[in-house]
Structures are given as structure tokens and as C-alpha cells.
Design a protein around this motif. Structure first.
Motif, PDB file in Angstrom:
ATOM      1  N   ARG A  97       0.830  -1.199   0.000  1.00 35.89           N
ATOM      2  CA  ARG A  97       0.000   0.000   0.000  1.00 35.89           C
ATOM      3  C   ARG A  97       0.869   1.255   0.000  1.00 35.89           C
ATOM      4  NH1 ARG A  97      -5.536   1.447  -0.633  1.00 35.89           N
ATOM      5  NH2 ARG A  97      -5.383   3.696  -0.460  1.00 35.89           N
ATOM      6  N   ALA A  98       1.970   1.235   0.748  1.00 34.90           N
ATOM      7  CA  ALA A  98       2.850   2.404   0.809  1.00 34.90           C
ATOM      8  C   ALA A  98       3.432   2.717  -0.559  1.00 34.90           C
ATOM      9  CB  ALA A  98       3.963   2.156   1.822  1.00 34.90           C
ATOM     10  N   LEU A  99       3.856   1.676  -1.276  1.00 40.55           N
ATOM     11  CA  LEU A  99       4.414   1.897  -2.615  1.00 40.55           C
ATOM     12  C   LEU A  99       3.365   2.478  -3.542  1.00 40.55           C
ATOM     13  CD1 LEU A  99       6.497   1.546  -4.888  1.00 40.55           C
ATOM     14  CD2 LEU A  99       5.667  -0.803  -5.160  1.00 40.55           C
ATOM     15  N   LEU A 100       2.173   1.929  -3.532  1.00 41.41           N
ATOM     16  CA  LEU A 100       1.138   2.384  -4.450  1.00 41.41           C
ATOM     17  C   LEU A 100       0.670   3.796  -4.112  1.00 41.41           C
ATOM     18  CD1 LEU A 100      -0.848  -0.943  -4.783  1.00 41.41           C
ATOM     19  CD2 LEU A 100       0.533   0.166  -6.541  1.00 41.41           C
ATOM     20  N   ASP A 101       0.608   4.131  -2.836  1.00 43.05           N
ATOM     21  CA  ASP A 101       0.273   5.504  -2.459  1.00 43.05           C
ATOM     22  C   ASP A 101       1.346   6.467  -2.962  1.00 43.05           C
ATOM     23  OD1 ASP A 101      -2.060   4.735  -1.269  1.00 43.05           O
ATOM     24  OD2 ASP A 101      -1.306   4.831   0.787  1.00 43.05           O
ATOM     25  N   GLY A 102       2.612   6.037  -2.852  1.00 39.04           N
ATOM     26  CA  GLY A 102       3.698   6.869  -3.364  1.00 39.04           C
ATOM     27  C   GLY A 102       3.629   7.021  -4.872  1.00 39.04           C
ATOM     28  N   VAL A 103       3.291   5.940  -5.561  1.00 40.04           N
ATOM     29  CA  VAL A 103       3.140   6.003  -7.018  1.00 40.04           C
ATOM     30  C   VAL A 103       2.016   6.968  -7.390  1.00 40.04           C
ATOM     31  CG1 VAL A 103       2.415   4.665  -9.038  1.00 40.04           C
ATOM     32  CG2 VAL A 103       4.104   3.725  -7.457  1.00 40.04           C
ATOM     33  N   PHE A 104       0.908   6.896  -6.659  1.00 40.93           N
ATOM     34  CA  PHE A 104      -0.198   7.826  -6.940  1.00 40.93           C
ATOM     35  C   PHE A 104       0.249   9.270  -6.736  1.00 40.93           C
ATOM     36  CE2 PHE A 104      -3.887  10.355  -5.795  1.00 40.93           C
ATOM     37  CZ  PHE A 104      -4.795  10.025  -6.790  1.00 40.93           C
ATOM     38  N   GLY A 105       0.995   9.531  -5.663  1.00 39.03           N
ATOM     39  CA  GLY A 105       1.369  10.895  -5.330  1.00 39.03           C
ATOM     40  C   GLY A 105       2.460  11.468  -6.202  1.00 39.03           C
ATOM     41  N   ILE A 106       3.328  10.619  -6.772  1.00 37.15           N
ATOM     42  CA  ILE A 106       4.446  11.145  -7.554  1.00 37.15           C
ATOM     43  C   ILE A 106       3.965  11.852  -8.816  1.00 37.15           C
ATOM     44  CG2 ILE A 106       4.913   9.167  -9.062  1.00 37.15           C
ATOM     45  CD1 ILE A 106       7.904   9.579  -8.355  1.00 37.15           C
ATOM     46  N   TYR A 107       2.751  11.571  -9.190  1.00 38.72           N
ATOM     47  CA  TYR A 107       2.129  12.279 -10.314  1.00 38.72           C
ATOM     48  C   TYR A 107       2.211  13.795 -10.114  1.00 38.72           C
ATOM     49  CZ  TYR A 107      -2.196  14.561 -11.974  1.00 38.72           C
ATOM     50  OH  TYR A 107      -3.122  15.438 -12.467  1.00 38.72           O
ATOM     51  N   ALA A 108       2.066  14.241  -8.865  1.00 43.23           N
ATOM     52  CA  ALA A 108       2.065  15.678  -8.590  1.00 43.23           C
ATOM     53  C   ALA A 108       3.409  16.318  -8.915  1.00 43.23           C
ATOM     54  CB  ALA A 108       1.704  15.932  -7.129  1.00 43.23           C
ATOM     55  N   LEU A 109       4.502  15.574  -8.777  1.00 47.39           N
ATOM     56  CA  LEU A 109       5.817  16.123  -9.108  1.00 47.39           C
ATOM     57  C   LEU A 109       5.926  16.430 -10.593  1.00 47.39           C
ATOM     58  CD1 LEU A 109       8.235  13.908  -6.952  1.00 47.39           C
ATOM     59  CD2 LEU A 109       7.385  16.218  -6.479  1.00 47.39           C
TER      60      LEU A 109
END
Length: 292
Positions: free
Chosen positions: A48-60
């Protein structure tokens, strides 16, 4: 016998329809990944931590294009930024379709963010050129609709469709390709003379600096609140009910209500106080979830 050229008004309407289609499908591509998080956890065993990070990296990837896309299109032309931006987001979607390992997901989401930033910033400016204030409102509605419909439809496909790991990405890519093609064709004959455009005229007593002083401090919280509503909250639901369809429904409810509130706020001219009221209501929502 020659065929008469389309009337300028028809050309502008077709061009606007193409721009709005690009905004809808780009918003779809940017946000539908939320519904894929539980699917990737189940089928690929990703944390879950990896996938949440993947979702959020879009903002960068999103931020540079979102900030500079409009200014860049002022110099190079709207189509020269919007259409490549939407195409870049399409490439990111294809990458997410074919690569489900950590590196592929991070790269795909980052590419989607870069493309979305360019398409959203310049696309909103393009819609404003075409229809003035009405174009700005329509651009916001189109983008928010894509943000809401993407997770909802992808969630349904992932929950009940035959190929949960591929079909949502295929649909998103197909819609993006169709929108870019339509915008390319429909905007080509529309050569916008100054007389054709309907520029936004600042209201009496209002300034860009004043508007930004209210909106910018609230912008990160708006993004965080709505993201938490359909990414974090569904993860707290018992596993018997959790799944991509629940995430999609949460996104549709959160973003759909936002579209309705924006329409009412504009019509009733609630002004900047609406942002303060929204922040208070978001805080109450967090408290309710925390208490539950």
C-alpha cells in the motif's frame, strides 16, 4: 461546385469541443489510477505504501507544466502545448498498461503528470481564448468531470470486468487518443483572429493578486482533502467492502459534489468566503472519519 467554409462560430465551437474533450480525458488519465490501487495490491502483491507513493508522484510531474504551461502556450500557441501534453499523458497511460512493477508504475505516473500539467494549464487558457469566462468555467467542469469519471468507470471495470489489470488502462488510452485526434482535426481550420476571441475582463475592484492571495494558500488543502476522500478513506473500510468500485464511487461522490458546489458558488457569487467554509467542512469530515 465548391463547398462554403464553415462559419467562424461553428469553427470555434468545434475547437472548444475538442479542447474540452482533451481536458476530460486527461483528467480521466490522471485520476483513474486511484481505482487501480486495490487491484494492483491484490494481483501484483505491491504494498500500500508503494502504491500511495506512485499515486502521489504524479504531482511532481504535474506542477511544472501546470505552472508554466499557460505561459509557454502564450509564446508558442495553445495547440503546440496542449496536444503534445495530452499525448505525453497518453504515453504514460500506455506505460502503466504494460509495466506493473515498481519502476514502471513510478515512471508511468510521472509521465502522466508531466503531460497532464501541460495539457491542463494551456488547455484552460485555450478554452478561455475561445469562449471567455464561459470557456474558463467549461474547462473547469470538463477537467473535474474527468477526474470524477475516470476512477468511477475504471473501478467498475476493475471490479466486474474480465481483465481488471488491463481494461481500465486500455479504455483510458483509447479515449485520450480519440480526444487528441478530435482536437487536432477540429482546431485546424479555426484561425483565431483577435475579433473572434472573448477575453476575460477583470471585474471592477478585483485583481489577480487578490484572487491568488485567497486561492493559493487553500490549493494544497483542496488537493489533499479530495485525494484523502477517495484514496485514504476507502482503505479504512473493512476488506469485505473495499475494492476498486468503492474507490471509484468515493471519487465520483467527492469530485462530483465539488462540481455542483462550484456551480452554485459561481451563480450565487459566494466569493472567497466559500474557501474558508470549505476548509471548515473538510475539517469536520476528517473528525467524523477519525471518530468512526
Amino acid at each position: 461546385m465548391t463547398t462554403a467554409a464553415p462559419a467562424p462560430a461553428r469553427q470555434l465551437s468545434r475547437a472548444l469541443a475538442g479542447v474540452l474533450a482533451v481536458l476530460v480525458t486527461t483528467g480521466w488519465a490522471a485520476n483513474h489510477f486511484a481505482a487501480m490501487i486495490p487491484v494492483l495490491r491484490e494481483h501484483e502483491g505491491l504494498s500500500r505504501a508503494l502504491l500511495d507513493g506512485v499515486f502521489g508522484i504524479y504531482a511532481l510531474g504535474l506542477l511544472p507544466g501546470l505552472v508554466g504551461g499557460g505561459a509557454l502556450s502564450d509564446r508558442t500557441g495553445r495547440a503546440a502545448v496542449v496536444l503534445p501534453g495530452a499525448t505525453i499523458a497518453l504515453v504514460g497511460t500506455v506505460l502503466l498498461l504494460v509495466r506493473h512493477d515498481a519502476a514502471g508504475l513510478v515512471a508511468g505516473r510521472l509521465v502522466v503528470g508531466i503531460g497532464a500539467g501541460l495539457a491542463i494549464g494551456a488547455g484552460t487558457a485555450w478554452a478561455t481564448d475561445l469562449r471567455g469566462k464561459v470557456g474558463t468555467v467549461l474547462a473547469g467542469v470538463a477537467l473535474s468531470s474527468g477526474f470524477a469519471l475516470g476512477p468511477f468507470v475504471s473501478g467498475l471495470l476493475a471490479e466486474f470486468g474480465p481483465r481488471p489489470l488491463s481494461l481500465p488502462f486500455v479504455l483510458s488510452a483509447a479515449l485520450s487518443a480519440a480526444a487528441v485526434t478530435a482536437a487536432t482535426v477540429w482546431s485546424r481550420p479555426a484561425h483565431y483572429a483577435a475579433a473572434d476571441l472573448q477575453p476575460v475582463v477583470p471585474g471592477h475592484g478585483r485583481s489577480v493578486a487578490g484572487a491568488l492571495s485567497w486561492s493559493l494558500p487553500l490549493a494544497p488543502w483542496v488537493f489533499a482533502c479530495v485525494t484523502v476522500a477517495f484514496v485514504t478513506f476507502p482503505a479504512r473500510v473493512a476488506s469485505a467492502y473495499a475494492g476498486p468500485a468503492l474507490t471509484g464511487a468515493a471519487a465520483l461522490l467527492a469530485l462530483g459534489s465539488g462540481i455542483v458546489v462550484q456551480a452554485v458558488a459561481r451563480r450565487r457569487e459566494w466569493g472567497p468566503q466559500a474557501g474558508t467554509a470549505g476548509a471548515v467542512l473538510a475539517g469536520l469530515g476528517f473528525l467524523l472519519v477519525g471518530a468512526g
